[in-house]
Design an enzyme around this catalytic site. Sequence first.
Site, short mmCIF file in Angstrom:
data_model
loop_
_atom_site.label_atom_id
_atom_site.label_comp_id
_atom_site.label_asym_id
_atom_site.label_seq_id
_atom_site.Cartn_x
_atom_site.Cartn_y
_atom_site.Cartn_z
N GLY A 1 2.68 -1.27 4.35
CA GLY A 1 2.65 0.16 4.04
C GLY A 1 4.05 0.68 3.80
O GLY A 1 4.62 0.52 2.73
N GLY A 2 4.64 1.28 4.83
CA GLY A 2 5.95 1.94 4.72
C GLY A 2 7.01 1.11 4.01
O GLY A 2 7.70 1.61 3.11
N SER B 1 3.21 -2.32 10.40
CA SER B 1 4.67 -2.26 10.56
C SER B 1 5.36 -3.57 10.18
O SER B 1 6.32 -3.98 10.84
CB SER B 1 5.03 -1.84 11.99
OG SER B 1 4.54 -0.54 12.26
N GLY C 1 2.18 1.95 10.88
CA GLY C 1 3.11 3.07 10.74
C GLY C 1 3.81 3.47 12.03
O GLY C 1 4.43 4.52 12.11
N GLU D 1 -6.92 4.33 8.12
CA GLU D 1 -6.70 5.76 7.84
C GLU D 1 -7.94 6.37 7.20
O GLU D 1 -8.26 7.53 7.44
CB GLU D 1 -5.45 5.93 6.96
CG GLU D 1 -4.18 5.70 7.77
CD GLU D 1 -2.96 5.24 6.97
OE1 GLU D 1 -2.99 5.32 5.73
OE2 GLU D 1 -1.99 4.79 7.60
N GLU E 1 -5.54 -5.40 10.78
CA GLU E 1 -4.58 -4.30 10.90
C GLU E 1 -4.85 -3.52 12.19
O GLU E 1 -5.64 -2.56 12.18
CB GLU E 1 -4.73 -3.36 9.71
CG GLU E 1 -4.40 -3.97 8.38
CD GLU E 1 -3.73 -2.96 7.46
OE1 GLU E 1 -2.59 -3.20 7.06
OE2 GLU E 1 -4.33 -1.91 7.20
N HIS F 1 -9.73 0.77 5.24
CA HIS F 1 -8.41 0.99 5.85
C HIS F 1 -8.59 1.95 7.03
O HIS F 1 -9.37 2.89 6.96
CB HIS F 1 -7.44 1.57 4.82
CG HIS F 1 -6.02 1.58 5.30
ND1 HIS F 1 -5.56 2.52 6.20
CD2 HIS F 1 -4.98 0.75 5.04
CE1 HIS F 1 -4.28 2.25 6.47
NE2 HIS F 1 -3.91 1.20 5.78
N ASN G 1 0.87 -1.19 0.00
CA ASN G 1 0.00 0.00 0.00
C ASN G 1 0.90 1.23 0.00
O ASN G 1 1.49 1.57 1.02
CB ASN G 1 -0.89 -0.03 1.26
CG ASN G 1 -1.74 1.22 1.38
OD1 ASN G 1 -1.90 1.98 0.42
ND2 ASN G 1 -2.29 1.44 2.58
N TRP G 2 0.97 1.87 -1.15
CA TRP G 2 1.89 3.02 -1.29
C TRP G 2 1.33 4.29 -0.66
O TRP G 2 2.02 5.29 -0.59
CB TRP G 2 2.20 3.26 -2.77
CG TRP G 2 2.93 2.12 -3.43
CD1 TRP G 2 3.46 1.01 -2.82
CD2 TRP G 2 3.21 1.98 -4.83
NE1 TRP G 2 4.06 0.20 -3.75
CE2 TRP G 2 3.93 0.77 -5.00
CE3 TRP G 2 2.94 2.75 -5.96
CZ2 TRP G 2 4.36 0.32 -6.25
CZ3 TRP G 2 3.37 2.30 -7.21
CH2 TRP G 2 4.07 1.10 -7.34
N LYS G 3 0.08 4.26 -0.27
CA LYS G 3 -0.59 5.43 0.34
C LYS G 3 -0.38 6.66 -0.55
O LYS G 3 -0.30 6.53 -1.77
CB LYS G 3 -0.07 5.65 1.76
CG LYS G 3 -0.12 4.38 2.61
CD LYS G 3 0.03 4.65 4.07
CE LYS G 3 0.16 3.34 4.82
NZ LYS G 3 0.03 3.45 6.23
#
Length: 251
Positions: free
Chosen positions: A227-228, A206, A171, A95, A165, A93, A9-11
């Site tokens: 993600g990151g 993470s 993150g 976020e 999640e 998600h 997930n490149w956000k």
Amino acid sequence: MRKPLVIGNWKMNGSQRSVGQLLDGIAGVANLDIEVAVCPPFVYLAEVAARISGSGIRLAAQTLSEHESGAYTGEVAGSMLADVGCQYVLVGHSERRRLFGETDVRVARQFERARGAGITPVLCVGEDAAERNAGATWQVLHRQLEAIADVAGWEALGKSVIAYEPVWAIGTGATASPAQVQAVQVRVRNLLGSGGGATRLLYGGSVSEANAAELFAQPDVDGVLVGGASLQAEEFMAICRLAVGGSWKPW
Ligand code: PEP
């Protein structure tokens, strides 16, 4: 057998240039016997679709509209995502839930829109730190899952991908322990009933090269949502290689 699935997930990160570089850097995942998908920002979907064409890497979107089409400025419909080649789309998600007010009801509508467009929803569920500390983890997950089942049915839920999640792990560098993740996944699978044996249950929060192997070693972790670490080609490649080591899980 449940084929391992790793989703990046490149956000809201990247540029035309960096997206190209990242894809070049992860091209090797196509040789691995797992499924890999990437979720670029909307504006790069078509370009990424063209670049990954024939590579085996799947295209996924980060969210979609709860509406079918029409006067909804700024929204993107499921049919449009299908049109550019998305096979998966994240729904719910944390976020989106937290920062953009997506409620269980709205997430359920998005889930249905995805299915209606022929795209597999990747439903994200998870508790925040206060809820975990209050011992309400399962209560929260059950509510989030039931909200989808109420609209789409348990069978449809079982045909989707479900990503656990925990909000406190996204993150933050604080990963849920493999035992915590496995305990949740077993309950989710049991809740899905007989259809749940084939459902791929992912973990996200993470995930890194350092913790992926022990997560994949859990019998009910069928993949990860990253993600990151998905923005670093080498690290993402390493996570994908570890997914192969986790092997396909029987059901
Ligand atoms: C995510 O965005 O779904 C996620 C799990 O992010 P991170 O890996 O950075 O925690």
